[in-house]
Write a protein that holds these residues in place. Structure first.
Motif, PDB file in Angstrom:
ATOM      1  N   UNK A  78       0.820  -1.216   0.000  1.00  0.00           N
ATOM      2  CA  UNK A  78       0.000   0.000   0.000  1.00  0.00           C
ATOM      3  C   UNK A  78       0.852   1.264   0.000  1.00  0.00           C
ATOM      4  N   UNK A  79       1.868   1.286   0.851  1.00  0.00           N
ATOM      5  CA  UNK A  79       2.710   2.484   0.932  1.00  0.00           C
ATOM      6  C   UNK A  79       3.423   2.754  -0.371  1.00  0.00           C
ATOM      7  N   UNK A  80       3.978   1.699  -0.950  1.00  0.00           N
ATOM      8  CA  UNK A  80       4.708   1.884  -2.207  1.00  0.00           C
ATOM      9  C   UNK A  80       3.767   2.303  -3.319  1.00  0.00           C
ATOM     10  N   UNK A  81       2.571   1.705  -3.352  1.00  0.00           N
ATOM     11  CA  UNK A  81       1.618   2.047  -4.413  1.00  0.00           C
ATOM     12  C   UNK A  81       1.163   3.499  -4.258  1.00  0.00           C
ATOM     13  N   UNK A  82       0.910   3.894  -3.020  1.00  0.00           N
ATOM     14  CA  UNK A  82       0.515   5.296  -2.796  1.00  0.00           C
ATOM     15  C   UNK A  82       1.618   6.251  -3.253  1.00  0.00           C
ATOM     16  N   UNK A  83       2.858   5.871  -2.964  1.00  0.00           N
ATOM     17  CA  UNK A  83       3.977   6.708  -3.401  1.00  0.00           C
ATOM     18  C   UNK A  83       4.058   6.730  -4.923  1.00  0.00           C
TER      19      UNK A  83
ATOM     20  N   UNK B   8      12.586  -0.277   0.780  1.00  0.00           N
ATOM     21  CA  UNK B   8      13.349  -1.203   1.628  1.00  0.00           C
ATOM     22  C   UNK B   8      14.854  -1.160   1.322  1.00  0.00           C
ATOM     23  N   UNK B   9      15.218  -0.309   0.402  1.00  0.00           N
ATOM     24  CA  UNK B   9      16.634  -0.167   0.040  1.00  0.00           C
ATOM     25  C   UNK B   9      17.203  -1.523  -0.412  1.00  0.00           C
ATOM     26  N   UNK B  10      16.430  -2.193  -1.250  1.00  0.00           N
ATOM     27  CA  UNK B  10      16.850  -3.501  -1.769  1.00  0.00           C
ATOM     28  C   UNK B  10      16.735  -3.467  -3.285  1.00  0.00           C
TER      29      UNK B  10
ATOM     30  N   UNK C  89       9.413 -12.364  -0.450  1.00  0.00           N
ATOM     31  CA  UNK C  89      10.107 -13.235   0.494  1.00  0.00           C
ATOM     32  C   UNK C  89      11.613 -12.994   0.455  1.00  0.00           C
ATOM     33  N   UNK C  90      12.128 -12.736  -0.748  1.00  0.00           N
ATOM     34  CA  UNK C  90      13.569 -12.483  -0.873  1.00  0.00           C
ATOM     35  C   UNK C  90      13.961 -11.175  -0.197  1.00  0.00           C
ATOM     36  N   UNK C  91      13.119 -10.141  -0.336  1.00  0.00           N
ATOM     37  CA  UNK C  91      13.425  -8.868   0.337  1.00  0.00           C
ATOM     38  C   UNK C  91      13.399  -9.041   1.853  1.00  0.00           C
ATOM     39  N   UNK C  92      12.503  -9.894   2.365  1.00  0.00           N
ATOM     40  CA  UNK C  92      12.488 -10.168   3.807  1.00  0.00           C
ATOM     41  C   UNK C  92      13.743 -10.923   4.222  1.00  0.00           C
ATOM     42  N   UNK C  93      14.223 -11.828   3.315  1.00  0.00           N
ATOM     43  CA  UNK C  93      15.387 -12.654   3.662  1.00  0.00           C
ATOM     44  C   UNK C  93      16.665 -11.827   3.772  1.00  0.00           C
ATOM     45  N   UNK C  94      16.768 -10.698   3.030  1.00  0.00           N
ATOM     46  CA  UNK C  94      18.004  -9.900   3.066  1.00  0.00           C
ATOM     47  C   UNK C  94      17.839  -8.652   3.930  1.00  0.00           C
ATOM     48  N   UNK C  95      16.718  -8.546   4.641  1.00  0.00           N
ATOM     49  CA  UNK C  95      16.459  -7.316   5.405  1.00  0.00           C
ATOM     50  C   UNK C  95      17.489  -7.097   6.499  1.00  0.00           C
TER      51      UNK C  95
END
Length: 621
Positions: free
Chosen positions: A391-396, A481-483, A513-519
């Motif tokens: 939602x945040x990214x889409x709003x942006x 997420x700076x990914x 899932x990949x973005x969560x894995x490298x967070x």
């Protein structure tokens, strides 16, 4: 030595033929010739009914007086002497007299034959009972012809009958039968016109029978002799009568059936021979003749020829239940009853099995349809969850073009207020507004496609384009997420058939899932690679990250429903992803390398979704 000789003598005595088991002999004397059908039937019945009361065998001997071809006292005396001499060494234990002539022969010449042997008589007409008394050791049942019941039954079956023709000969062995037949016929004089054809030559009799009208019924006792054929038997005479006429013919003898007569109430030969055989067996066992029990009159039964009943239109329902029906055409069920019943059972079981399988197939289809609906609903719910997460990214994504449009609109307004003369700048502002509007529209289009409730029909789509849209949709979220997302499209276009939105859902889920894995890694060390490539007849989508990887325990459970390694996860994302991939005929797998992160591989068939092969171990590249 003397003891040994005595033992040897005893041994030889026991082993000698005289000491062997002696058979019990039965002598059956018939009144008529050997091949008379009734004699053959009686012989078969007696041999089947006689049972030896001991281990000693029973031997049945037959002799035939052969009347009326041979007659006279001189002939009978010589025959008695012959029989006496013939059986001198094999004297009978019991004598059986079949017919009245045989009974008179045995009784009159008993002293010249075997006076010690008891006598059992059968097939002797009942008038003989009152003519001369019998010795106490001469026993048996009398027979009587049931003319009345036969004629009455014939009238029931042929209600159109108005005349009764009685056919008799002039030289029958015993005219008493014919006298009783005439008397029985006269008892129907009030219902029928009685006509007696007596002593006609065979040619004239056949002519009369051919000319008889349809309202007649014929009854005959048959006859042995006539002027044309002196050696004809009663059975043969009945056959010729039935062949000559077109009206039904009835008679008193069971052995006539099959020669064209309809039937009648006849002496039950099986019952008569059965009773006689039982008495003979008792006499062999030592019973006294006076102790034996016989019915006064032998039983009679209605015997009919099924073919003649059909010929004269007699319905099966009109046949009495206790009648003996000969030559009946058995139905398939009657002829092959066990096989028909077994076949019917097998067919019934097969039909039941088919119905059960059809029911199960229908139930399975309903279940599959319900599963597909639930799968679609679950996939839609998962997409809504993804949309909520984005939602945040889409709003942006939308706010940026909207803010640019607003800024350009304000600039255009100021330029118009400052005066005319700047059309080129206004055109540039309008072009920026149009570009930002298209940018916002594209974001909304991708969002609507992602949130669509119903999956689209299988259609061809290009894989690189679908993946590029998915990456674009996640672009803002990845930057937030700076990914960085490194998309490596295939070198050539890859066309797949299926639902592009569902495939994008799978890829978005794997990328999130990949973005969560490298967070947990520093921003400058985070790497996520999305790669598309063609391998043979399959397309492969690879998602790799350089996170901490997946534990061996969790690796085998990743795609199970409700299994998750996230604190706030529901465990449905990868399960739904596997379901969507398999619905396209593909497969999904995962592998993990220590300190190198995880790798997910999606393999999809090119073209027909049913052409894909089973998932194998992923390529470790």
């Amino acid at each position: 030595m003397r003891v040994a000789a005595t033992n040897l003598a005893l041994f030889l005595a026991f082993c000698s033929p005289a000491a062997a088991t002696q058979p019990q002999n039965i002598l059956v004397i018939y009144s008529f010739g050997r091949f008379l059908p009734v004699n053959i039937a009686v012989d078969q019945g007696l041999r089947a009914a006689i049972q030896s009361p001991t281990a000693e065998p029973v031997i049945v001997f037959d002799e035939f007086l052969d009347v009326p071809r041979f007659a006279g006292e001189k002939y009978l005396d010589s025959l008695a002497a012959f029989i006496r001499e013939k059986y001198r060494e094999q004297q009978p234990a019991v004598i059986v007299a079949v017919g009245e002539k045989a009974l008179d022969f045995v009784v009159d010449r008993r002293a010249a034959l075997f006076p010690q042997a008891p006598v059992v008589h059968l097939a002797v007409y009942r008038t003989r009972a009152g003519s001369r008394p019998l010795p106490a050791d001469v026993v048996g049942s009398w027979v009587a012809f049931d003319y009345d019941r036969t004629i009455d039954q014939a009238l029931r079956w042929h209600p159109q009958a108005r005349r009764l023709l009685i056919v008799i000969g002039t030289r029958t062995p015993d005219r008493r039968y014919d006298d009783d037949l005439k008397a029985a016929a006269q008892r129907f004089a009030g219902r029928l016109a009685i006509e007696i054809l007596e002593g006609l030559p065979n040619v004239e009799l056949s002519k009369r029978l051919r000319e008889v009208e349809d309202d007649a019924v014929v009854f005959t006792n048959g006859f042995y002799l006539d002027e044309d054929e002196p050696r004809g038997s009663p059975r043969e005479s009945a056959r010729r009568m039935a062949a000559a006429t077109h009206v039904p013919v009835y008679g008193p003898y069971e052995t006539w059936l099959g020669n064209g007569i309809v039937g009648g109430y006849m002496t039950d030969i099986a019952a008569v021979t059965g009773t006689a055989g039982k008495a003979i067996s008792q006499l062999l066992a030592g019973a006294a003749p006076a102790t034996l029990s016989f019915p006064a009159i032998a039983a009679t039964r209605l015997n009919v020829d099924w073919r003649q009943l059909r010929r004269f239109g007699v319905a099966a329902e009109a046949i009495p239940y206790d009648a003996v029906v000969h030559f009946r055409e058995r139905s398939v069920l009657e002829e092959y009853r066990p096989a028909v019943i077994a076949t019917a059972l097998v067919m019934a079981l097969q039909a039941g099995l088919i119905l059960l399988l059809m029911y199960e197939r229908r139930a399975r289809r309903r279940a599959e349809s319900a599963i597909q609906n639930q799968r679609a609903q679950l996939a839609h719910a998962a997409r809504l969850a993804v949309a909520g997460e984005l939602t945040g990214a889409i709003a942006h994504e939308i706010n940026q073009p909207l803010a640019a449009i607003l800024s350009n609109a304000e600039a255009a307004e100021l330029m118009l207020e400052s005066g005319p003369g700047r059309p080129d700048e206004l055109r540039a502002i309008l072009a920026d507004i149009r570009r930002d509007d298209l940018r916002a529209s594209e974001v909304i289009r991708r969002l609507r496609a992602l949130l669509a409730r119903q999956a689209g029909p299988p259609l061809p789509f290009e894989l690189n384009e679908a993946l590029r849209d998915a990456v674009s949709m996640l672009g803002s979220e990845a930057r937030r997420r700076e990914t960085p997302l490194d998309f490596r499209p295939a070198e050539t276009d890859i066309v797949l058939s299926g639902d592009k939105v569902q495939l994008q859902q799978v890829v978005i889920n794997l990328l999130l899932n990949a973005t969560d894995a490298v967070a947990d890694l520093p921003p400058d060390e985070r790497r996520i690679i999305l790669e598309a490539r063609r391998v043979g007849k399959e397309a492969e989508i690879v998602v790799r990250d350089n996170g901490h990887g997946i534990s061996p325990e969790a690796l085998g459970l990743l795609f199970d429903s409700f299994y998750t390694t996230k604190a706030q996860g529901m465990g449905l994302g990868l399960s739904i992803a596997r379901t969507l991939v398999e619905a396209h005929g593909g497969c999904i797998s995962a592998e993990s390398h220590p300190r190198k992160g995880a790798r997910f591989l999606v393999r999809l068939p090119l073209g027909d979704k049913n052409s894909g092969e089973a998932c194998e171990a992923p390529d470790p590249r």
